[in-house]
Scaffold this motif. Structure first.
Motif, mmCIF file in Angstrom:
data_model
loop_
_atom_site.group_PDB
_atom_site.id
_atom_site.type_symbol
_atom_site.label_atom_id
_atom_site.label_comp_id
_atom_site.label_asym_id
_atom_site.label_seq_id
_atom_site.Cartn_x
_atom_site.Cartn_y
_atom_site.Cartn_z
ATOM 1 N N GLN A 1 17.281 2.006 25.159
ATOM 2 C CA GLN A 1 16.410 1.355 24.442
ATOM 3 C C GLN A 1 14.951 1.764 23.856
ATOM 4 N N THR A 2 14.283 2.513 25.061
ATOM 5 C CA THR A 2 12.939 3.037 24.596
ATOM 6 C C THR A 2 13.309 4.139 23.841
ATOM 7 N N MET A 3 14.164 4.869 23.874
ATOM 8 C CA MET A 3 14.318 5.950 22.855
ATOM 9 C C MET A 3 14.642 5.625 21.668
ATOM 10 N N VAL A 4 15.309 4.694 21.318
ATOM 11 C CA VAL A 4 15.623 4.057 19.903
ATOM 12 C C VAL A 4 14.198 3.660 19.263
ATOM 13 N N ALA A 5 13.540 2.984 20.282
ATOM 14 C CA ALA A 5 12.193 2.348 19.835
ATOM 15 C C ALA A 5 11.300 3.498 19.239
ATOM 16 N N TYR A 6 11.425 4.494 20.108
ATOM 17 C CA TYR A 6 10.369 5.788 19.956
ATOM 18 C C TYR A 6 10.916 6.434 18.379
ATOM 19 N N MET A 7 12.139 6.615 18.205
ATOM 20 C CA MET A 7 12.495 7.065 17.181
ATOM 21 C C MET A 7 12.314 6.245 15.649
ATOM 22 N N LYS A 8 12.117 5.068 15.866
ATOM 23 C CA LYS A 8 11.702 4.126 14.797
ATOM 24 C C LYS A 8 10.079 4.110 14.836
ATOM 25 N N LYS A 9 9.435 4.265 15.727
ATOM 26 C CA LYS A 9 7.982 4.272 15.606
ATOM 27 C C LYS A 9 7.485 5.443 16.898
ATOM 28 N N PRO A 10 7.531 6.613 16.598
ATOM 29 C CA PRO A 10 7.077 7.496 17.529
ATOM 30 C C PRO A 10 5.690 7.508 17.838
ATOM 31 N N LEU A 11 5.502 7.513 19.131
ATOM 32 C CA LEU A 11 3.967 7.604 19.665
ATOM 33 C C LEU A 11 3.853 8.909 20.246
ATOM 34 N N THR A 12 2.235 9.053 20.735
ATOM 35 C CA THR A 12 2.071 10.362 21.401
ATOM 36 C C THR A 12 2.616 10.031 22.744
ATOM 37 N N TYR A 13 2.579 10.996 23.653
ATOM 38 C CA TYR A 13 3.072 11.156 24.893
ATOM 39 C C TYR A 13 2.426 9.891 25.858
ATOM 40 N N ASP A 14 1.297 9.763 25.705
ATOM 41 C CA ASP A 14 0.660 8.545 26.341
ATOM 42 C C ASP A 14 0.647 7.078 25.826
ATOM 43 N N GLY A 15 1.614 7.181 24.571
ATOM 44 C CA GLY A 15 1.642 5.908 23.885
ATOM 45 C C GLY A 15 0.457 5.263 23.248
ATOM 46 N N THR A 16 -0.515 6.066 23.116
ATOM 47 C CA THR A 16 -1.725 5.619 22.347
ATOM 48 C C THR A 16 -1.720 5.658 20.706
ATOM 49 N N PRO B 1 8.565 12.652 12.270
ATOM 50 C CA PRO B 1 9.191 11.684 11.223
ATOM 51 C C PRO B 1 9.739 10.337 12.074
ATOM 52 N N LYS B 2 9.740 9.213 11.404
ATOM 53 C CA LYS B 2 10.315 8.134 11.867
ATOM 54 C C LYS B 2 11.773 7.826 11.086
ATOM 55 N N PHE B 3 12.622 7.315 12.094
ATOM 56 C CA PHE B 3 13.881 6.915 11.591
ATOM 57 C C PHE B 3 14.434 5.510 11.346
ATOM 58 N N ASP B 4 13.311 4.674 11.029
ATOM 59 C CA ASP B 4 13.528 3.383 10.845
ATOM 60 C C ASP B 4 14.521 3.034 9.565
ATOM 61 N N ASN B 5 14.936 3.930 9.091
ATOM 62 C CA ASN B 5 15.699 3.648 7.728
ATOM 63 C C ASN B 5 17.067 4.278 8.138
ATOM 64 N N PHE B 6 17.333 4.756 9.602
ATOM 65 C CA PHE B 6 18.608 4.617 10.103
ATOM 66 C C PHE B 6 19.164 3.239 10.698
ATOM 67 N N ALA B 7 20.577 3.258 10.848
ATOM 68 C CA ALA B 7 20.796 2.126 11.445
ATOM 69 C C ALA B 7 20.761 2.370 13.102
ATOM 70 N N ASP B 8 20.572 1.381 13.803
ATOM 71 C CA ASP B 8 20.345 1.246 15.278
ATOM 72 C C ASP B 8 21.412 2.002 15.833
ATOM 73 N N GLU B 9 22.848 1.792 15.440
ATOM 74 C CA GLU B 9 23.885 2.466 15.829
ATOM 75 C C GLU B 9 24.124 3.907 15.926
ATOM 76 N N LYS B 10 23.093 4.495 14.732
ATOM 77 C CA LYS B 10 23.190 5.982 14.741
ATOM 78 C C LYS B 10 22.269 6.517 15.625
ATOM 79 N N LEU B 11 21.011 5.726 15.643
ATOM 80 C CA LEU B 11 19.820 5.975 16.611
ATOM 81 C C LEU B 11 20.405 5.964 18.063
ATOM 82 N N VAL B 12 21.233 4.940 18.499
ATOM 83 C CA VAL B 12 21.688 4.965 19.955
ATOM 84 C C VAL B 12 22.589 6.041 19.999
ATOM 85 N N LEU B 13 23.376 6.553 19.035
ATOM 86 C CA LEU B 13 24.240 7.830 19.236
ATOM 87 C C LEU B 13 23.313 8.928 19.744
#
Length: 163
Positions: free
Chosen positions: A104-119, A129-141
């Motif tokens: 779950q958090t890995m998919v959220a990161y790929m859609k909205k990448p944050l710095t290591y400290d999350g700030t 890059p962000k992968f919000d244009n990818f289907a969730d199924e692909k990001l889960v894989l």
């Protein structure tokens, strides 16, 4: 006396190697065992699990190779976006804010990448890059592939930056 000791030792060895069922009251692992063709990943922070088949892991690898390996060869970060200190090892994933050690958090990161400290948003800064244009199924894989490697490949994320 020697023959007696040898016989006793042989009996102990054979008893330990028997196919007799083990005591069923023994502690069992907290996570269900996956077959050799599956990987069971932590799906979220609540402890839910997600099983990936071998075919799904192959798909995740193919997507990772096409989309992520430009910067993350073998789980190492090669500084394309001037970020070299963070890699995809399990220790690094767990240490991120929020921890990236589940699907779950890995998919959220790929859609909205944050710095290591999350700030800070890395996409807005042009550092990932962000992968919000990818289907969730692909990001889960992809998440399944990364987590499998991070959990079972001792070399994952441990490479040397050669650039």
């Amino acid at each position: 006396m020697k023959k007696l000791l040898c016989a006793v030792a042989l009996g102990v060895i054979l008893t330990g190697c028997s196919d007799a069922p083990k005591d069923s009251s023994a502690a069992t692992p907290a996570t269900p065992a996956a077959s050799k063709t599956e990987f069971v990943a932590k799906a979220d922070d609540a402890g839910t699990q997600q099983t990936f088949t071998r075919a799904q892991l192959k798909q995740g690898y193919a997507i990772f190779k096409a989309e992520c390996s430009k910067c993350h060869v073998g789980g190492q970060t090669y500084g394309t976006y001037n970020v070299r200190e963070i890699n995809l090892s399990l220790d690094q994933l767990k240490g991120a804010t929020p921890p990236l050690d589940n699907v779950q958090t890995m998919v959220a990161y790929m859609k909205k990448p944050l710095t290591y400290d999350g700030t800070e948003n890395l996409y807005d800064k042009g550092r990932h890059p962000k992968f919000d244009n990818f289907a969730d199924e692909k990001l889960v894989l992809v998440a399944g592939h990364i987590l499998k490697e991070a959990n079972f490949n001792p070399a994952w994320g441990k490479g040397k930056d050669v650039r």
